[in-house]
Motif scaffolding. Structure first.
Motif, PDB file in Angstrom:
ATOM      1  N   ALA A  18       0.129 -13.604   1.655  1.00 37.51           N
ATOM      2  CA  ALA A  18      -1.139 -14.163   1.178  1.00 37.51           C
ATOM      3  C   ALA A  18      -1.400 -13.741  -0.257  1.00 37.51           C
ATOM      4  O   ALA A  18      -1.846 -14.527  -1.092  1.00 37.51           O
ATOM      5  N   ALA A  19      -1.093 -12.487  -0.556  1.00 31.90           N
ATOM      6  CA  ALA A  19      -1.396 -11.965  -1.885  1.00 31.90           C
ATOM      7  C   ALA A  19      -0.432 -12.519  -2.936  1.00 31.90           C
ATOM      8  O   ALA A  19      -0.837 -12.857  -4.047  1.00 31.90           O
ATOM      9  N   GLY A  21       1.494 -15.146  -4.745  1.00 29.73           N
ATOM     10  CA  GLY A  21       1.441 -16.600  -4.837  1.00 29.73           C
ATOM     11  C   GLY A  21       1.562 -17.061  -6.273  1.00 29.73           C
ATOM     12  O   GLY A  21       2.145 -16.368  -7.113  1.00 29.73           O
ATOM     13  N   LEU A  22       0.985 -18.222  -6.538  1.00 31.73           N
ATOM     14  CA  LEU A  22       0.977 -18.732  -7.908  1.00 31.73           C
ATOM     15  C   LEU A  22       0.418 -17.683  -8.858  1.00 31.73           C
ATOM     16  O   LEU A  22       0.813 -17.597 -10.011  1.00 31.73           O
ATOM     17  N   GLY A  23      -0.503 -16.872  -8.349  1.00 31.54           N
ATOM     18  CA  GLY A  23      -1.136 -15.842  -9.168  1.00 31.54           C
ATOM     19  C   GLY A  23      -0.138 -14.845  -9.733  1.00 31.54           C
ATOM     20  O   GLY A  23      -0.321 -14.333 -10.833  1.00 31.54           O
ATOM     21  N   ASN A  24       0.922 -14.551  -8.977  1.00 31.23           N
ATOM     22  CA  ASN A  24       1.890 -13.538  -9.433  1.00 31.23           C
ATOM     23  C   ASN A  24       2.906 -14.098 -10.405  1.00 31.23           C
ATOM     24  O   ASN A  24       3.499 -13.348 -11.166  1.00 31.23           O
ATOM     25  N   TYR A 101      -5.604 -25.285  -5.776  1.00 27.64           N
ATOM     26  CA  TYR A 101      -4.355 -24.523  -5.637  1.00 27.64           C
ATOM     27  C   TYR A 101      -3.248 -25.434  -5.093  1.00 27.64           C
ATOM     28  O   TYR A 101      -2.099 -25.382  -5.523  1.00 27.64           O
ATOM     29  N   PHE A 223      -7.707 -12.403  -8.398  1.00 34.13           N
ATOM     30  CA  PHE A 223      -7.000 -13.606  -7.962  1.00 34.13           C
ATOM     31  C   PHE A 223      -5.659 -13.252  -7.343  1.00 34.13           C
ATOM     32  O   PHE A 223      -5.281 -13.761  -6.292  1.00 34.13           O
ATOM     33  N   SER A 224      -4.936 -12.364  -8.020  1.00 36.21           N
ATOM     34  CA  SER A 224      -3.585 -12.071  -7.554  1.00 36.21           C
ATOM     35  C   SER A 224      -3.589 -11.323  -6.219  1.00 36.21           C
ATOM     36  O   SER A 224      -2.780 -11.607  -5.336  1.00 36.21           O
ATOM     37  N   GLY A 226      -6.024 -11.528  -4.137  1.00 40.83           N
ATOM     38  CA  GLY A 226      -6.637 -12.445  -3.175  1.00 40.83           C
ATOM     39  C   GLY A 226      -7.875 -11.865  -2.517  1.00 40.83           C
ATOM     40  O   GLY A 226      -8.215 -12.246  -1.403  1.00 40.83           O
ATOM     41  N   MET A 229     -12.450 -13.585  -1.051  1.00 41.98           N
ATOM     42  CA  MET A 229     -12.521 -14.878  -0.398  1.00 41.98           C
ATOM     43  C   MET A 229     -12.326 -14.801   1.098  1.00 41.98           C
ATOM     44  O   MET A 229     -11.913 -15.759   1.725  1.00 41.98           O
ATOM     45  N   VAL A 231     -10.114 -13.740   2.920  1.00 46.61           N
ATOM     46  CA  VAL A 231      -8.768 -13.857   3.476  1.00 46.61           C
ATOM     47  C   VAL A 231      -8.389 -12.598   4.267  1.00 46.61           C
ATOM     48  O   VAL A 231      -7.867 -12.683   5.381  1.00 46.61           O
ATOM     49  N   SER A 317       0.455 -18.377   0.449  1.00 47.52           N
ATOM     50  CA  SER A 317      -0.936 -18.120   0.079  1.00 47.52           C
ATOM     51  C   SER A 317      -1.843 -19.233   0.586  1.00 47.52           C
ATOM     52  O   SER A 317      -2.974 -18.987   1.016  1.00 47.52           O
ATOM     53  N   SER A 320      -2.956 -18.653   4.038  1.00 49.98           N
ATOM     54  CA  SER A 320      -4.033 -17.671   4.210  1.00 49.98           C
ATOM     55  C   SER A 320      -5.393 -18.273   3.859  1.00 49.98           C
ATOM     56  O   SER A 320      -6.394 -18.022   4.529  1.00 49.98           O
ATOM     57  N   LEU A 321      -5.422 -19.076   2.796  1.00 49.31           N
ATOM     58  CA  LEU A 321      -6.684 -19.708   2.416  1.00 49.31           C
ATOM     59  C   LEU A 321      -7.135 -20.699   3.484  1.00 49.31           C
ATOM     60  O   LEU A 321      -8.320 -20.835   3.779  1.00 49.31           O
TER      61      LEU A 321
HETATM   62  N1  TRP Z   1      -3.434 -14.274  -4.142  1.00 51.58           N
HETATM   63  C1  TRP Z   1      -2.854 -15.574  -4.205  1.00 51.58           C
HETATM   64  C2  TRP Z   1      -2.062 -15.710  -5.485  1.00 51.58           C
HETATM   65  O1  TRP Z   1      -1.803 -14.758  -6.148  1.00 51.58           O
HETATM   66  C3  TRP Z   1      -3.840 -16.683  -4.105  1.00 51.58           C
HETATM   67  C4  TRP Z   1      -4.849 -16.419  -3.084  1.00 51.58           C
HETATM   68  C5  TRP Z   1      -4.649 -16.332  -1.755  1.00 51.58           C
HETATM   69  C6  TRP Z   1      -6.177 -16.127  -3.324  1.00 51.58           C
HETATM   70  N2  TRP Z   1      -5.797 -16.011  -1.146  1.00 51.58           N
HETATM   71  C7  TRP Z   1      -6.756 -15.866  -2.069  1.00 51.58           C
HETATM   72  C8  TRP Z   1      -6.918 -16.050  -4.464  1.00 51.58           C
HETATM   73  C9  TRP Z   1      -8.074 -15.513  -1.983  1.00 51.58           C
HETATM   74  C10 TRP Z   1      -8.254 -15.712  -4.373  1.00 51.58           C
HETATM   75  C11 TRP Z   1      -8.816 -15.423  -3.139  1.00 51.58           C
HETATM   76  O2  TRP Z   1      -1.681 -16.781  -5.853  1.00 51.58           O
END
Ligand code: TRP
Length: 443
Positions: A18-19, A21-24, A101, A223-224, A226, A229, A231, A317, A320-321
């Protein structure tokens, strides 16, 4: 009985999924590039340790204590309390984040096919920007790829926690870890690649004079990881008492951070070796990198593997959302899981259409000067993410009795628990309020 994770390790892998994702990959690289590299990385590490990690532990503790969906988790203070509704912030925001996303995840999938069929490589040295714009500006194509990614996430989530989410993450995440390490090892051997390593690892302190750099570091950490939200509330609601929450949270935060750094060590050496611009913004992954791959030995294969990595990391990710609103629907209406998945997926798809079309037929419809996709991204990252984090910090820090909160987080013994609690009570809310004020000023 409510479903549970198959094992502690399965839960941790899924939560890392979940953590990461595109963020990394996509976001970490361009944000680090725009904010000057190494010094930004240190600020980001500080934000992960002091803000992100305590919040993640609070979400995990809250979710496991509740053993229920994210709205119910806050609904323990009686009918008259506003906390009854606090969980909705996270649920709605998770759906909104997922809506755009999925569009970017769709771009990544589109590039997997472009790289596999060779279409991408025919763009020619100067043509990658035109290729990208031609695709995102197309009337229907972005929608098809967005829908494909959402359908894939929906399929996995409808198979349940253990049989779907856990099972996919268990084999996919180790594969992604191997891939990103191999990409980094290869990139660092490129002639001139070490300048990219230096960009990531050696701090240029002058960037610290820019206030925006601090905010960007915190936003990227949120964001990265997560957090904010619901999750982790949702994932931990399926967790048993044998898993240690501090250990799980440290493993997830460390895994997520390591993934981002290694991805940076794959991307920046390649960018520097071939004279790309590290500060290219969101287009870094979709325009600059294909240009770089086209010049690289074995670049067409490396490019294919890179976009596969990006799409697969995005998928775990998205799951998880998606699970956040799905679990709310299942538990509060009694709908079967598959039905809830269909409803949420379709709703998120429709909500994402403006984002998917925001560089094409809707390109003249802007909000505050931003394309719709960027606006939803900014609004959720700058407003709802901090609000969701604030709600968790105040609820767990102040509303739950301290002894109970410490016990929920497996920190009843020793002094570490109090450090965590006071970070959560003071440092986290104050920092979040500062970013909120700043982003409100920006609006
Ligand atoms: N963390 C994920 C990423 O790095 C994206 C993501 C998943 C997210 N769950 C989240 C971002 C909850 C914010 C809140 O891409």
């Amino acid at each position: 009985m409510r479903e549970q994770w198959g094992s502690s390790a399965g839960f941790i892998v899924a939560t890392i999924g979940a953590a990461v994702g595109l963020g990394n990959i996509w976001r970490f690289a361009y944000v680090t590039g725009e904010n000057g590299g190494g010094a930004f990385l240190l600020l980001y590490l500080g934000c992960v340790a002091l803000i992100g990690l305590p919040l993640m532990m609070a979400e995990l503790a809250l979710g496991r204590r509740a053993g229920a969906d994210a709205v119910t988790a806050f609904d323990t203070c009686g009918r008259a309390s506003i906390w009854r509704h606090a969980g909705w912030i996270g649920v709605i925001a998770a759906a909104l984040i997922l809506s755009y996303y999925a569009v970017i995840a769709g771009w990544a999938l589109r590039y997997v096919f472009g790289a596999a069929t060779g279409g991408l490589w025919q763009a020619g040295p100067a043509g990658y920007a035109a290729y990208f714009e031609g695709f995102i500006g197309h009337g229907v194509e972005p929608i098809l790829w967005q829908a494909t990614m959402l359908a894939a996430a929906g399929l996995v989530v409808s198979a349940g926690i253990k049989g779907g989410i856990e099972r996919l993450n268990r084999w996919l995440m180790p594969v992604l870890a191997v891939i990103v390490v191999m990409l980094a090892a290869f990139a660092m051997t490129l002639p001139g690649g070490m300048r990219g390593v230096a960009f990531v690892l050696s701090p240029d302190w002058s960037v610290l004079a820019r206030p925006a750099v601090y905010l960007n570091a915190l936003g990227q950490a949120f964001f990265s990881l997560g957090v904010g939200m619901a999750v982790f509330i949702t994932y931990a609601s399926y967790l048993d008492r044998r898993t240690s929450i501090p250990r799980a949270a440290v493993a997830v935060a460390a895994g997520d951070t390591a993934f981002a750094i290694v991805a940076g060590l794959a991307i920046f050496p390649a960018v520097f070796a071939f004279g790309g611009d590290p500060a290219a913004g969101p287009r870094l992954a979709f325009v600059t990198l294909p240009q770089v791959f086209a010049h690289m030995p074995a670049g067409t294969i490396i490019g294919l593997v890179f976009f596969l990595l990006l799409a697969a990391a995005a998928l775990t990710s998205m799951m998880s959302l998606l699970e956040v609103p799905v679990s709310v629907l299942v538990e509060r209406t009694g709908l079967p899981r598959a039905g809830a998945v269909v409803i949420v997926t379709v709703a998120v798809f429709l909500a994402g259409l403006p984002s998917a079309l925001s560089y094409g037929v809707l390109q003249h419809w802007t909000l505050g000067g931003l394309p719709l996709l960027d606006w939803v991204d900014q609004a959720t990252s700058n407003i709802t993410l901090p609000l969701g984090g604030l709600a968790v910090a105040i609820f767990v820090g102040w509303r739950i009795a301290p002894r109970a909160a410490l016990a929920d987080a497996d920190l009843a013994q020793g002094r570490t628990g109090w450090i965590w609690l006071w970070l959560l009570r003071i440092v986290v809310p104050v920092t979040i309020l500062l970013i909120l004020l700043r982003s409100l000023a920006w609006w």
